[in-house]
Design an enzyme around this catalytic site. Structure first.
Site, PDB file in Angstrom:
ATOM      1  N   LYS A  90      -5.126   3.296  -3.284  1.00 31.84           N
ATOM      2  CA  LYS A  90      -4.455   2.668  -2.148  1.00 31.84           C
ATOM      3  C   LYS A  90      -5.382   2.589  -0.929  1.00 31.84           C
ATOM      4  O   LYS A  90      -5.301   1.623  -0.142  1.00 31.84           O
ATOM      5  CB  LYS A  90      -3.173   3.417  -1.812  1.00 31.84           C
ATOM      6  CG  LYS A  90      -2.081   3.261  -2.867  1.00 31.84           C
ATOM      7  CD  LYS A  90      -1.688   1.802  -3.083  1.00 31.84           C
ATOM      8  CE  LYS A  90      -0.535   1.640  -4.044  1.00 31.84           C
ATOM      9  NZ  LYS A  90      -0.134   0.228  -4.241  1.00 31.84           N
ATOM     10  N   SER A 145       0.834  -1.191   0.000  1.00 26.96           N
ATOM     11  CA  SER A 145       0.000   0.000   0.000  1.00 26.96           C
ATOM     12  C   SER A 145       0.875   1.248   0.000  1.00 26.96           C
ATOM     13  O   SER A 145       1.941   1.267  -0.621  1.00 26.96           O
ATOM     14  CB  SER A 145      -0.958  -0.044   1.198  1.00 26.96           C
ATOM     15  OG  SER A 145      -1.858   1.041   1.174  1.00 26.96           O
ATOM     16  N   TYR A 200      -4.147   7.961  -7.206  1.00 26.88           N
ATOM     17  CA  TYR A 200      -3.303   7.020  -6.459  1.00 26.88           C
ATOM     18  C   TYR A 200      -3.791   6.876  -5.026  1.00 26.88           C
ATOM     19  O   TYR A 200      -3.903   5.755  -4.492  1.00 26.88           O
ATOM     20  CB  TYR A 200      -1.865   7.523  -6.491  1.00 26.88           C
ATOM     21  CG  TYR A 200      -0.841   6.582  -5.918  1.00 26.88           C
ATOM     22  CD1 TYR A 200      -0.438   5.447  -6.613  1.00 26.88           C
ATOM     23  CD2 TYR A 200      -0.249   6.833  -4.679  1.00 26.88           C
ATOM     24  CE1 TYR A 200       0.516   4.579  -6.085  1.00 26.88           C
ATOM     25  CE2 TYR A 200       0.711   5.978  -4.153  1.00 26.88           C
ATOM     26  CZ  TYR A 200       1.083   4.860  -4.861  1.00 26.88           C
ATOM     27  OH  TYR A 200       2.035   4.008  -4.335  1.00 26.88           O
TER      28      TYR A 200
END
Length: 260
Positions: free
Chosen positions: A158, A140, A154
């Site tokens: 995550k 992660s 992004y």
């Protein structure tokens, strides 16, 4: 339960953090068998040549392609007979940009790579991980819990990845699922941020990454990768479902210690 020759799949294995994780798996257990997945046959073959003969197999392809994911599982089971661990490392950062104008098509592709391909490979490997009482380790980011200007795609991917790991941990009594924050790594992703971030990120954020590089404080991928490799082989059930920093106190025994 783990065998004498544990079998681990590593995605994004051809370079950077993924390749470091592969090497660290072998440093921890000389008998490990690993299947690496990435798009570069050349880099995967070079990695294979550097590892014990017969103990590293690879699949070339993009895991966004469902057929590649199926091939990974079939290759692993045909070659080594089982799956004890999966390290979900493959991911992309682009497109960078604010939520107001980031290209939606690019965001969808990022989610295909960072989340949906991970979910698909999770689904394909879970029957094997149940049988082996194995481990699913999700790479992660601190971006999962912090809003960084220009990283909205992004960040979202995550955060969703962490929830996938948490759900697998809650739903699968025979599988240990952990997501890991690997730290600010000295890899190609950081080089990309330094090269491209000036036009896409706030100046103070871009300057932060430049400074980390210039002062030599980026984390060597093998140091953080050692922890992920240890988790893939040894993560205890009580960690399942958690999102952990690679330097978390509960991971102290998994840290890489300097050799004398």
């Amino acid at each position: 339960m783990a065998s004498a020759h544990p079998v681990v799949i590593v995605t994004g294995a051809s370079r950077g953090y993924g390749a470091a994780i592969v090497r660290e798996l072998f440093s921890i257990n000389k008998q490990v068998r690993v299947v690496g997945v990435a798009r570069s046959e050349y880099l995967l073959r070079n990695l294979q040549h550097a590892l014990p003969a017969g103990q590293f197999e690879f699949v070339v392809g993009d895991l966004v392609d469902d057929k590649v994911a199926q091939q990974v599982v079939e290759t692993t089971v045909a070659k080594y007979g089982r799956i004890d661990g999966v390290v979900f490392n493959a991911g992309v950062l682009e497109p960078m940009g604010p939520a107001a104008d980031i290209p939606l098509a690019g965001v969808k592709h990022l989610f295909d790579v960072n989340l949906f391909s991970v979910l698909h490979l999770t689904q394909l490997t879970l029957p094997h991980l149940r049988a082996s009482k194995g481990r699913a380790i999700y790479v992660s980011s601190g971006a999962a819990t912090n809003a960084y200007h220009g990283w909205v795609a992004y960040n979202m991917s995550k955060a969703a990845l962490n929830m996938l790991a948490a759900n697998v941990g809650a739903e699968e009594p025979d599988v240990t699922a952990v997501s890991v924050r690997p730290g600010v790594l000295d890899t190609d992703m950081q080089a990309h941020i330094r090269a491209e971030g000036g036009s896409k990120l706030p100046k103070d954020m871009h300057d932060y990454f430049l400074k980390r590089h210039d002062e030599g404080s980026l984390i060597p991928p093998e140091v953080s990768g050692h922890v992920v490799a240890q988790l893939a082989l040894k993560a205890p059930k009580e960690l399942s479902g958690q999102f952990l920093d690679w330097q978390a106190d509960v991971l102290a025994e998994f840290q890489k210690h300097p050799t004398a």
